[in-house]
Motif scaffolding. Sequence first.
Motif, PDB file in Angstrom:
ATOM      1  N   GLY A  51     -49.342  -9.526  -2.919  1.00  0.00           N
ATOM      2  CA  GLY A  51     -48.809  -9.043  -4.346  1.00  0.00           C
ATOM      3  C   GLY A  51     -48.219 -10.112  -5.169  1.00  0.00           C
ATOM      4  O   GLY A  51     -47.324  -9.848  -6.048  1.00  0.00           O
ATOM      5  N   ALA A  52     -48.286 -11.237  -4.978  1.00  0.00           N
ATOM      6  CA  ALA A  52     -47.836 -12.463  -5.666  1.00  0.00           C
ATOM      7  C   ALA A  52     -48.101 -12.428  -7.179  1.00  0.00           C
ATOM      8  O   ALA A  52     -49.494 -12.213  -7.414  1.00  0.00           O
ATOM      9  N   PRO A  53     -47.308 -12.593  -8.000  1.00  0.00           N
ATOM     10  CA  PRO A  53     -47.522 -12.540  -9.358  1.00  0.00           C
ATOM     11  C   PRO A  53     -48.692 -13.332 -10.101  1.00  0.00           C
ATOM     12  O   PRO A  53     -49.513 -13.354 -10.974  1.00  0.00           O
ATOM     13  N   ASP A  54     -48.459 -14.630  -9.259  1.00  0.00           N
ATOM     14  CA  ASP A  54     -49.536 -15.673  -9.689  1.00  0.00           C
ATOM     15  C   ASP A  54     -50.043 -16.108  -8.626  1.00  0.00           C
ATOM     16  O   ASP A  54     -49.499 -17.367  -8.074  1.00  0.00           O
ATOM     17  N   PRO A  55     -51.172 -15.670  -8.122  1.00  0.00           N
ATOM     18  CA  PRO A  55     -51.784 -16.092  -7.079  1.00  0.00           C
ATOM     19  C   PRO A  55     -51.976 -17.575  -6.720  1.00  0.00           C
ATOM     20  O   PRO A  55     -52.068 -18.097  -5.734  1.00  0.00           O
ATOM     21  N   SER A  56     -52.567 -18.142  -7.851  1.00  0.00           N
ATOM     22  CA  SER A  56     -52.915 -19.575  -7.738  1.00  0.00           C
ATOM     23  C   SER A  56     -51.567 -20.517  -7.461  1.00  0.00           C
ATOM     24  O   SER A  56     -51.895 -21.523  -6.783  1.00  0.00           O
ATOM     25  N   LEU A  57     -50.287 -20.205  -8.101  1.00  0.00           N
ATOM     26  CA  LEU A  57     -49.341 -21.004  -8.151  1.00  0.00           C
ATOM     27  C   LEU A  57     -48.858 -20.524  -6.356  1.00  0.00           C
ATOM     28  O   LEU A  57     -48.391 -21.534  -5.876  1.00  0.00           O
ATOM     29  N   GLU A  58     -48.955 -19.439  -5.893  1.00  0.00           N
ATOM     30  CA  GLU A  58     -48.547 -19.056  -4.681  1.00  0.00           C
ATOM     31  C   GLU A  58     -49.404 -19.971  -3.748  1.00  0.00           C
ATOM     32  O   GLU A  58     -48.897 -20.542  -2.925  1.00  0.00           O
ATOM     33  N   VAL A  59     -50.463 -20.216  -3.936  1.00  0.00           N
ATOM     34  CA  VAL A  59     -51.601 -20.836  -3.008  1.00  0.00           C
ATOM     35  C   VAL A  59     -51.054 -22.544  -3.197  1.00  0.00           C
ATOM     36  O   VAL A  59     -50.836 -23.200  -2.004  1.00  0.00           O
ATOM     37  N   SER A  60     -50.929 -23.091  -4.172  1.00  0.00           N
ATOM     38  CA  SER A  60     -50.429 -24.266  -4.517  1.00  0.00           C
ATOM     39  C   SER A  60     -49.058 -24.588  -3.822  1.00  0.00           C
ATOM     40  O   SER A  60     -48.653 -25.610  -3.246  1.00  0.00           O
ATOM     41  N   GLU A  61     -47.944 -23.760  -3.929  1.00  0.00           N
ATOM     42  CA  GLU A  61     -46.840 -23.771  -3.047  1.00  0.00           C
ATOM     43  C   GLU A  61     -46.961 -23.887  -1.786  1.00  0.00           C
ATOM     44  O   GLU A  61     -46.325 -24.459  -0.975  1.00  0.00           O
ATOM     45  N   ARG A  62     -47.809 -23.041  -1.462  1.00  0.00           N
ATOM     46  CA  ARG A  62     -47.881 -22.702   0.091  1.00  0.00           C
ATOM     47  C   ARG A  62     -48.391 -24.063   0.793  1.00  0.00           C
ATOM     48  O   ARG A  62     -48.297 -24.702   1.857  1.00  0.00           O
ATOM     49  N   LEU A  63     -49.421 -24.693  -0.032  1.00  0.00           N
ATOM     50  CA  LEU A  63     -49.967 -26.076   0.405  1.00  0.00           C
ATOM     51  C   LEU A  63     -48.958 -27.498   0.467  1.00  0.00           C
ATOM     52  O   LEU A  63     -49.209 -28.143   1.109  1.00  0.00           O
ATOM     53  N   MET A  64     -48.074 -27.443  -0.439  1.00  0.00           N
ATOM     54  CA  MET A  64     -47.029 -28.322  -0.446  1.00  0.00           C
ATOM     55  C   MET A  64     -46.292 -28.162   0.715  1.00  0.00           C
ATOM     56  O   MET A  64     -46.227 -29.244   1.346  1.00  0.00           O
ATOM     57  N   SER A  65     -45.912 -26.913   1.333  1.00  0.00           N
ATOM     58  CA  SER A  65     -45.038 -27.177   2.505  1.00  0.00           C
ATOM     59  C   SER A  65     -45.845 -27.086   3.772  1.00  0.00           C
ATOM     60  O   SER A  65     -45.427 -27.681   4.633  1.00  0.00           O
ATOM     61  N   LEU A  66     -47.235 -26.840   3.644  1.00  0.00           N
ATOM     62  CA  LEU A  66     -48.262 -27.084   4.589  1.00  0.00           C
ATOM     63  C   LEU A  66     -48.274 -28.356   4.983  1.00  0.00           C
ATOM     64  O   LEU A  66     -48.391 -28.883   6.203  1.00  0.00           O
ATOM     65  N   ARG A  67     -48.576 -29.385   4.201  1.00  0.00           N
ATOM     66  CA  ARG A  67     -48.628 -30.577   4.479  1.00  0.00           C
ATOM     67  C   ARG A  67     -47.301 -31.406   5.638  1.00  0.00           C
ATOM     68  O   ARG A  67     -47.839 -31.988   6.530  1.00  0.00           O
ATOM     69  N   HIS A  68     -46.183 -30.782   5.201  1.00  0.00           N
ATOM     70  CA  HIS A  68     -45.280 -31.343   6.212  1.00  0.00           C
ATOM     71  C   HIS A  68     -45.546 -30.617   7.540  1.00  0.00           C
ATOM     72  O   HIS A  68     -45.090 -31.551   8.415  1.00  0.00           O
ATOM     73  N   HIS A  69     -45.896 -29.464   7.508  1.00  0.00           N
ATOM     74  CA  HIS A  69     -45.780 -28.664   8.753  1.00  0.00           C
ATOM     75  C   HIS A  69     -46.878 -29.204   9.677  1.00  0.00           C
ATOM     76  O   HIS A  69     -46.854 -29.523  10.695  1.00  0.00           O
ATOM     77  N   ILE A  70     -47.987 -29.659   8.894  1.00  0.00           N
ATOM     78  CA  ILE A  70     -49.078 -30.160   9.696  1.00  0.00           C
ATOM     79  C   ILE A  70     -48.848 -31.689  10.149  1.00  0.00           C
ATOM     80  O   ILE A  70     -49.065 -31.940  11.263  1.00  0.00           O
ATOM     81  N   GLY A  71     -48.171 -32.538   9.360  1.00  0.00           N
ATOM     82  CA  GLY A  71     -47.688 -33.731   9.913  1.00  0.00           C
ATOM     83  C   GLY A  71     -46.824 -33.748  10.933  1.00  0.00           C
ATOM     84  O   GLY A  71     -46.705 -34.493  11.669  1.00  0.00           O
ATOM     85  N   LEU A  72     -45.842 -32.740  10.948  1.00  0.00           N
ATOM     86  CA  LEU A  72     -44.873 -32.591  11.839  1.00  0.00           C
ATOM     87  C   LEU A  72     -45.626 -32.155  13.359  1.00  0.00           C
ATOM     88  O   LEU A  72     -45.428 -32.572  14.374  1.00  0.00           O
TER      89      LEU A  72
END
Length: 483
Positions: free
Chosen positions: A170-191
Amino acid sequence: MRDEILVPGVELLESMRSVGYSFESAVADIIDNSIAAGAKRIQVLADSVKASYIAFLDDGAGMSPEEARHALKLAGTSGSERDSKDLGRFGLGLKTASLSQCRRLTVVSVQDGSLTALQWDLDYVLSTGNWSIRVLDPADLPEIPHADELASLKTGTLVVWQALDYLLAGAPDPSLEVSERLMSLRHHIGLVFQRFMEGRAAIRIEVNGVAVNNVDPFLEGSSKTQIGPREAVVIDGYVVTVEPFTLPHPSALSARERKRQDLGAAMREHQGFYVYRNRRLISHGGWFGLAKLDELTKQARVRVDIPPELDQQWQLDIKKSRVEPPQAFRSRFRQIIEHVTGGSKRLHQFRGRASVRSDAVYLWRAIEERGGYRYTINREHPMISGLEAQLPLEKRKLLDQTLNDLATYFPAPDLYVRMADNQPRIEIDSTQSELRDRLRAIRDAGGSLADPEAILPALRRVEPFNNVVDLQSLVAQVWKENI
């Protein structure tokens, strides 16, 4: 007595979605399968405009039609059948991780010129009431994102998540939600996959075309990281290796390092044990309830490598995001905690002093009393005692009150907040001119302080003179001025 088979209802698929995967742990589970398939390039491809899908494309060994169907079975592979180098355990990861984020899971794989495309669609399963997967035809593939890219590979696998109901929630802005998830995802994958992304056989992982940088939680490349002795502990004939690290003080970190999620303001929450299984990070942060997270121990981290044969003893969960050490380890872990946290505490307590000496004279003193502590200014410091000696009696009272106020209103709460936020403290070194002025004040105070031979040993123990390289020459020059 007779057997009776109870077939679970298709609603079980909905229940399986609530295992507790985070977005990051779900993505890591899919990457595990790509690494196990021998992939050298793994791509995470997300629709950041319409937020309609997230896809995973690898150049691994791919799957035959039989293997693909087996992979989509619930618990398709048991722990006993898995290779010792496999990153999975229960045979549930592909399904549970994917369906925890989406309602439609598509798997397309190429091997030996044969392409197989299968799909779990929760809405279709619930509408039919049957445990049915869809077998896609070549005519269906243009509707599958990035299927054309897979077709250009000799071998490989494409996993696509669509109908991202749990991910978007139910994110109000799905595209923004995906973009923000990808930002933190990069650190998690790298770790999590740091050790697979290093060396000659390094795996390349990309998120929307941008290569992920590996994240070393121990800063082993820093000359200021303190590395303790590696220890091997044997359980049931299998070796568990333990290695402690004390990270550099926050002020010694680069600006780029301080921006990292685990080295910035949240460093305190990232202290503790980092448990790896087959070089893949499973659990990080915390002391398994054996010690509390403390501000003074936030530099302490311990790497623990466990073999897959001890999964059960370490209570590895389905998500591969949590473990619990067996009882046989807990007493040894307490000793390790005491050693590594002690080093972190010393790093903070003696930061910036050239040498730590019990007979050193500092401007501030910490006084412990009535179960607490307070700070006071050291009246025995030569600068303080010298100033006091030059003042008439009525002025000494003002000096005394001023020093008491400075100690009473020391901004300890503000200092704590800034240290917890890892803000680097700017240390201003005294210039030669300032040091000379201070020495002149001591010289002019008279009495025992006027003798350079007598004052020199004391100055070597006093801030800020204890860090002056050629103090003797400087003292001689200042006292010679008086002659």
